[in-house]
Design an enzyme around this catalytic site. Structure first.
Site, PDB file in Angstrom:
ATOM      1  N   SER A  38       0.827  -1.219   0.000  1.00  0.00           N
ATOM      2  CA  SER A  38       0.000   0.000   0.000  1.00  0.00           C
ATOM      3  C   SER A  38       0.858   1.265   0.000  1.00  0.00           C
ATOM      4  O   SER A  38       2.007   1.243   0.431  1.00  0.00           O
ATOM      5  CB  SER A  38      -0.906   0.023   1.227  1.00  0.00           C
ATOM      6  OG  SER A  38      -1.688  -1.140   1.313  1.00  0.00           O
TER       7      SER A  38
HETATM    8  N1  SAH Z   1      -0.728  -4.997   4.310  1.00  0.00           N
HETATM    9  C1  SAH Z   1      -0.077  -5.256   3.050  1.00  0.00           C
HETATM   10  C2  SAH Z   1      -0.973  -4.903   1.883  1.00  0.00           C
HETATM   11  C3  SAH Z   1      -0.918  -5.951   0.828  1.00  0.00           C
HETATM   12  S1  SAH Z   1      -2.171  -5.876  -0.404  1.00  0.00           S
HETATM   13  C4  SAH Z   1       1.264  -4.556   2.976  1.00  0.00           C
HETATM   14  O1  SAH Z   1       1.604  -3.792   3.900  1.00  0.00           O
HETATM   15  O2  SAH Z   1       2.015  -4.802   2.042  1.00  0.00           O
HETATM   16  C5  SAH Z   1      -3.467  -6.841   0.328  1.00  0.00           C
HETATM   17  C6  SAH Z   1      -3.188  -8.296   0.585  1.00  0.00           C
HETATM   18  O3  SAH Z   1      -4.419  -8.892   1.011  1.00  0.00           O
HETATM   19  C7  SAH Z   1      -2.715  -9.116  -0.617  1.00  0.00           C
HETATM   20  O4  SAH Z   1      -1.481  -9.714  -0.313  1.00  0.00           O
HETATM   21  C8  SAH Z   1      -3.804 -10.164  -0.802  1.00  0.00           C
HETATM   22  O5  SAH Z   1      -3.320 -11.433  -1.228  1.00  0.00           O
HETATM   23  C9  SAH Z   1      -4.393 -10.244   0.600  1.00  0.00           C
HETATM   24  N2  SAH Z   1      -5.756 -10.795   0.683  1.00  0.00           N
HETATM   25  C10 SAH Z   1      -6.807 -10.624  -0.165  1.00  0.00           C
HETATM   26  N3  SAH Z   1      -7.887 -11.319   0.265  1.00  0.00           N
HETATM   27  C11 SAH Z   1      -7.512 -11.957   1.412  1.00  0.00           C
HETATM   28  C12 SAH Z   1      -8.163 -12.850   2.316  1.00  0.00           C
HETATM   29  N4  SAH Z   1      -9.433 -13.261   2.128  1.00  0.00           N
HETATM   30  N5  SAH Z   1      -7.472 -13.301   3.370  1.00  0.00           N
HETATM   31  C13 SAH Z   1      -6.176 -12.936   3.591  1.00  0.00           C
HETATM   32  N6  SAH Z   1      -5.495 -12.100   2.759  1.00  0.00           N
HETATM   33  C14 SAH Z   1      -6.149 -11.625   1.684  1.00  0.00           C
END
Ligand code: SAH
Length: 221
Positions: free
Chosen positions: A67
């Protein structure tokens, strides 16, 4: 295994980013301090090293993104993190957000549905910096939460959710808060859900953001 180096140049760029976040309205000093402490470039591909302190989202593995720093700061500020808070994060991704929460003294439980990303968390030196009890990683579906470790003081979703997941509401403590980017078509509206002492929910809406979608189930590939 990649080498983790935090040079003066990185530190300087990070300081500028913090000033930039301040100008954009981030006022929680604990959030700003944590973001000034944790080198964001450690969580990106080395090719992106010099861009890590621009306020941009970048691709990570499995077609996901880390993000924007502003988004991380904004969500963390809304979460009102206090030391020893027990926090559940949905969407570990690059692990940057989870590390910011751990650096603020919270006890973090984070779930990722993409197996390669979950596996990658093993590489990070930061894991060693915090006792196992402060930063725990789970491979699973965030819609299910982590019932074995519930209830949580706070819950943060870092993917765009189609609904407020009922199981996450169940796993939130009374008086607890959940920050959730709720899908509204092409954009997500940042929502703060407070679980009142009588079990009812109070919802407050904040700004619009853009997140990767929250998907059901796990992905092993
Ligand atoms: N907090 C992260 C943001 C990554 S983007 C950072 O600091 O980099 C969001 C993430 O949510 C992705 O890696 C995606 O695979 C995950 N995601 C999407 N749906 C999900 C679910 N149902 N359970 C767990 N993770 C999920």
């Amino acid at each position: 295994m990649r080498k983790f180096e935090d040079t003066y140049r990185h530190k300087g760029l990070r300081k500028k980013l913090i000033e930039n976040l301040r100008e954009k309205g981030i006022t929680d000093e604990a959030v700003l301090t944590a973001m000034n402490t944790i080198p964001r470039h450690f969580f990106l591909d080395t090719a992106l090293d010099h861009f890590a302190y621009e306020d941009k989202a970048f691709p990570i593995e499995s077609g996901q993104t880390i993000s924007h720093p502003y988004t991380v700061a904004y969500q963390t500020q809304l979460l009102n993190v206090k030391p020893f808070d027990k926090i559940l994060e949905i969407g570990t991704g690059s692990m940057y957000q989870s590390t910011i929460l751990a650096a603020m003294g919270a006890q973090v439980f984070t779930i990722e549905r993409q197996h390669p990303l979950y596996e990658k968390t093993k590489e990070y030196v930061f894991k060693k910096k915090y006792p196992v009890s402060t930063l725990r990683f789970f491979f699973g579906d965030g819609f299910e939460g982590e019932p074995n470790f519930a209830p949580f003081d706070k819950i943060i979703l870092t993917c765009g959710a189609p609904i407020v997941p009922p199981k996450l509401v169940e796993q939130l403590k009374q008086g607890g808060i959940m920050i959730i980017p709720l899908d509204q078509g092409d954009i997500q509206k940042m929502l703060r859900v407070t679980k009142n002492e009588d079990g009812t929910l109070t919802e407050e809406s904040f700004d619009d953001f853009s997140f990767v979608p929250m998907l059901a189930g796990k992905n092993r590939e």
